[in-house]
Enzyme design. Structure first.
Site: not given
Lengths: 105, 147
Positions: B45, B49, B105
């Site tokens: 994650e 990002n 997303r």
């Protein structure tokens, strides 16, 4: 990824990592298969998936939207316990149904 | 105590490399199966990002990860990018909030990190890059509830 069409149901079988890299490679193929077959139901099998992250969740939600527009249904199948935690966290099961499914390729 | 630093380009294929390398570095702590999955997911994650949001998908930015653990199996992971930064962190933290819905997303990255970490915070501002701090206490195989 493998897939098969049985009756009105399109089955997707994913395996290995279901991460950003994998989803990038699968996304267009899945979109096109759904467009091409116009299934009433899509069942996504995650039994052989060892890793999933928020990208995978995003992919599932996007296919749910794609199918909803056609009046079709999405079912998620055979998640491992850890993978289920991730889906639960995202509230996916409030809109998408889940089942243990034995239909294999 | 042990620590390591890694630095790599913001290429999508480097994300699996990062999460597997970090888990390999932590193997002497004998983490449980579930802990391994949680660490892998947090790294995925944070790095995703950095790539997707920090560098807006451009593959020439640098992502740096610093991992450190103590004798009590407390691990600290810091993931840093020099990308566009986050204007409103509390908004970004909200479950299902995303600025990139068109890229499919889910907006769950921050929620997942905060769930799996014992302590999670983000330092960032617009144009100043982003630093993600993740802290996790490992309990190891014996207390793992993995089936």
């Amino acid at each position: 990824m493998k897939h098969q069409m049985i009756g009105n149901t399109l089955y997707f079988y994913f395996f290995g990592d279901f991460d950003n890299l994998a989803v990038q490679n699968l996304k267009e193929i899945c979109i096109d298969l759904i467009d091409q077959w116009q299934p009433a139901v899509v069942k996504m099998d995650f039994e052989e998936v060892s890793f999933i992250d928020s990208t995978g969740i995003g992919f599932v939600l996007a296919r749910y939207k794609q199918l909803s527009k056609m009046g079709s249904k999405l079912v998620i199948c055979n998640l491992s316990r850890t993978n289920q935690t991730l889906f639960h966290m995202s509230g996916v099961f409030q809109i998408i149904s889940y089942e243990r499914n034995g239909v294999k390729i | 105590m042990n620590e390591m630093k890694m630095r790599f380009l913001s290429r999508v294929e480097n994300e699996p490399f990062a999460r597997t390398s970090i888990v390999a570095f932590l193997m002497p702590l004998n983490p449980g199966m579930e802990e391994v999955m949680e660490i892998k997911t947090m790294i995925a994650e944070a790095v995703t990002n950095a790539i997707i949001h920090g560098y807006d998908g451009k593959d020439d930015g640098w992502v740096e990860i610093h991992v450190r653990y103590e004798a009590d199996h407390m691990i600290d992971i810091v993931v840093k990018d020099e990308g566009c930064g986050i204007e409103d962190i509390s908004l970004a933290m909200q479950p299902l909030y995303t600025t990139k819905a068109h890229l499919e997303r889910s907006g769950m990255g921050m929620t997942i990190m905060s769930t799996f970490a014992d302590d999670f915070h983000v330092v960032s501002s617009a144009g100043k890059g982003c630093v993600v701090h993740l802290r996790k206490q490992l309990h190891g195989q014996t207390t793992s509830t993995h089936q």
